[in-house]
Design a protein around this motif. Structure first.
Motif, PDB file in Angstrom:
ATOM      1  N   LEU A   1      86.266  30.638  -6.774  1.00 36.07           N
ATOM      2  CA  LEU A   1      86.175  31.987  -6.204  1.00 36.07           C
ATOM      3  C   LEU A   1      86.144  33.037  -7.314  1.00 36.07           C
ATOM      4  CD1 LEU A   1      88.654  31.770  -3.182  1.00 36.07           C
ATOM      5  CD2 LEU A   1      86.150  31.765  -3.112  1.00 36.07           C
ATOM      6  N   LEU A   2      86.970  32.832  -8.338  1.00 35.27           N
ATOM      7  CA  LEU A   2      87.005  33.773  -9.451  1.00 35.27           C
ATOM      8  C   LEU A   2      85.689  33.744 -10.226  1.00 35.27           C
ATOM      9  CD1 LEU A   2      90.641  33.064 -10.681  1.00 35.27           C
ATOM     10  CD2 LEU A   2      89.860  35.007  -9.321  1.00 35.27           C
TER      11      LEU A   2
ATOM     12  N   GLN B   1      97.990  34.698 -11.685  1.00 40.61           N
ATOM     13  CA  GLN B   1      98.595  35.795 -10.933  1.00 40.61           C
ATOM     14  C   GLN B   1      98.026  35.945  -9.526  1.00 40.61           C
ATOM     15  OE1 GLN B   1      99.078  39.501 -13.066  1.00 40.61           O
ATOM     16  NE2 GLN B   1      99.520  38.469 -14.987  1.00 40.61           N
ATOM     17  N   THR B   2      96.752  35.628  -9.336  1.00 37.39           N
ATOM     18  CA  THR B   2      96.166  35.743  -7.996  1.00 37.39           C
ATOM     19  C   THR B   2      96.337  34.468  -7.182  1.00 37.39           C
ATOM     20  OG1 THR B   2      93.960  34.973  -8.671  1.00 37.39           O
ATOM     21  CG2 THR B   2      94.423  37.342  -8.858  1.00 37.39           C
ATOM     22  N   GLY B   3      96.389  33.317  -7.877  1.00 39.27           N
ATOM     23  CA  GLY B   3      96.458  32.047  -7.171  1.00 39.27           C
ATOM     24  C   GLY B   3      95.142  31.647  -6.534  1.00 39.27           C
TER      25      GLY B   3
ATOM     26  N   GLN C   1      95.226  34.415 -16.934  1.00 40.56           N
ATOM     27  CA  GLN C   1      96.179  35.275 -16.261  1.00 40.56           C
ATOM     28  C   GLN C   1      95.721  35.616 -14.846  1.00 40.56           C
ATOM     29  OE1 GLN C   1      99.088  34.924 -17.931  1.00 40.56           O
ATOM     30  NE2 GLN C   1      99.447  37.112 -17.753  1.00 40.56           N
ATOM     31  N   LEU C   2      94.423  35.856 -14.694  1.00 38.96           N
ATOM     32  CA  LEU C   2      93.870  36.180 -13.375  1.00 38.96           C
ATOM     33  C   LEU C   2      94.061  35.010 -12.414  1.00 38.96           C
ATOM     34  CD1 LEU C   2      92.334  38.390 -11.835  1.00 38.96           C
ATOM     35  CD2 LEU C   2      90.199  37.336 -12.596  1.00 38.96           C
TER      36      LEU C   2
ATOM     37  N   ALA D   1      83.073  35.676  -8.309  1.00 44.05           N
ATOM     38  CA  ALA D   1      83.262  37.126  -8.364  1.00 44.05           C
ATOM     39  C   ALA D   1      82.566  37.746  -9.570  1.00 44.05           C
ATOM     40  CB  ALA D   1      84.753  37.454  -8.385  1.00 44.05           C
ATOM     41  N   VAL D   2      82.321  36.933 -10.606  1.00 46.06           N
ATOM     42  CA  VAL D   2      81.650  37.418 -11.811  1.00 46.06           C
ATOM     43  C   VAL D   2      80.132  37.238 -11.723  1.00 46.06           C
ATOM     44  CG1 VAL D   2      81.598  37.236 -14.342  1.00 46.06           C
ATOM     45  CG2 VAL D   2      83.697  36.693 -13.111  1.00 46.06           C
ATOM     46  N   THR D   3      79.711  36.351 -10.825  1.00 41.87           N
ATOM     47  CA  THR D   3      78.315  35.907 -10.794  1.00 41.87           C
ATOM     48  C   THR D   3      77.529  36.665  -9.732  1.00 41.87           C
ATOM     49  OG1 THR D   3      79.143  33.710 -11.391  1.00 41.87           O
ATOM     50  CG2 THR D   3      76.840  33.861 -10.712  1.00 41.87           C
ATOM     51  N   THR D   4      76.728  37.627 -10.146  1.00 46.86           N
ATOM     52  CA  THR D   4      75.902  38.408  -9.215  1.00 46.86           C
ATOM     53  C   THR D   4      74.531  37.750  -9.057  1.00 46.86           C
ATOM     54  OG1 THR D   4      75.145  39.792 -11.045  1.00 46.86           O
ATOM     55  CG2 THR D   4      77.033  40.576  -9.783  1.00 46.86           C
TER      56      THR D   4
END
Length: 288
Positions: free
Chosen positions: A242-243, A235-237, A231-232, A246-249
């Motif tokens: 990149l997604l 909905q964001t495209g 869904q992410l 965003a989870v990987t610190t």
């Protein structure tokens, strides 16, 4: 105008069906899923549909599960008088079914095929140049209204017929209009794709059990994580990379897991699964 206008109407009767709108040939798993979706979304009533199966002993139980839709083993009689015919038989018997129904298909009839590796040219050759043809490639998440369906239209198909078909399949998920040349790749990626995703889901859930989670909770966590991630992306495209980032610190937990995925070759394995499946789809088309 009601949503039932998504399927053309006819004033005649056939096989006891008044105002028959749709005949589905080959009401197996996928055919049944699609018909249930059409019925549940009010695109037609049970009295406006007919369906066929290969074995007579399934007729009564399937009819009951579909709210009284007439079910038989007679493909030719079922298509007679139906302005829209949806074919969902196995590829191996497609030629036989087309030969059986061709005499009962009249000019202007819309024939939608969800049969893998069956080309528009083959369908047109078997049914005649005055029959509108659309190839559709949905997938099993249609069962929960989350299908991805690709549509490719033949040369004689009108814009109205393509739009009515789009409305049909939008009742069970998303729809993309594509060039037929992409259909083998689509078969591999989105039609076969759920099987690949379920292997990933099962693996994540098993890993959850391994690290101490109850199986039911592990499965729910894994399934919702896949659903939410999809869904992410939709909905964001945003690009999946990149997604993921965003989870990987830096120096965190996630990067450790990603390194293991790379070691195991997950990325290239999934790519090869799609490539091999597309090649098989093309092979089936050549053999057909």
């Amino acid at each position: 105008m009601s949503s039932t206008s998504a399927i053309s109407q006819t004033s005649g009767t056939a096989s006891g069906q008044a105002h028959k709108k749709l005949a589905i040939l080959g009401c197996g798993k996928l055919g049944t899923i699609l018909l249930q979706g059409f019925l549940e979304h009010g695109l037609l009533s049970a009295a406006e549909a007919v369906a066929t199966v290969q074995h007579e002993d399934r007729c009564e139980s399937l009819s009951a599960s579909l709210g009284g839709v007439a079910v038989s083993t007679n493909n030719r009689e079922s298509v007679r008088g139906a302005p829209t015919v949806l074919i969902a038989v196995k590829p191996q018997i497609m030629a036989q079914v087309l030969e059986e129904i061709a005499p009962a298909i009249t000019p202007g009839t819309l024939v939608i095929s969800v049969v893998a590796s069956t080309t528009l040219a083959f369908l047109q050759e078997k049914l005649g140049k005055d029959v509108a043809i659309i190839r559709a490639m949905p997938n099993t998440p249609a069962m929960v209204g989350a299908a991805m369906t690709a549509l490719a239209a033949g040369k004689t198909t009108t814009h109205e017929q393509l739009e009515s078909t789009r409305k049909l399949f939008e009742s069970v998920g998303r729809v993309a209009i594509v060039d037929e040349k992409h259909m083998d790749a689509i078969t591999a990626l989105s039609a076969s794709g759920p099987a690949f995703v379920f292997v990933i889901l099962e693996s994540l859930a098993e890993a959850g059990v391994k690290v101490g989670l109850p199986r039911e909770l592990a499965t729910t966590l894994a399934a919702q994580t896949l659903y939410g991630s999809a869904q992410l992306a939709l909905q964001t495209g945003h690009h999946p990379a990149l997604l993921k980032d965003a989870v990987t610190t830096p120096a965190g937990c996630t990067i450790e897991g990603l390194i293991e995925l790379e070691k195991g070759g997950l990325r290239v394995t999934l790519m090869n699964a799609v490539i091999k499946t597309a090649a098989r789809a093309k092979e089936l088309m050549s053999n057909g």
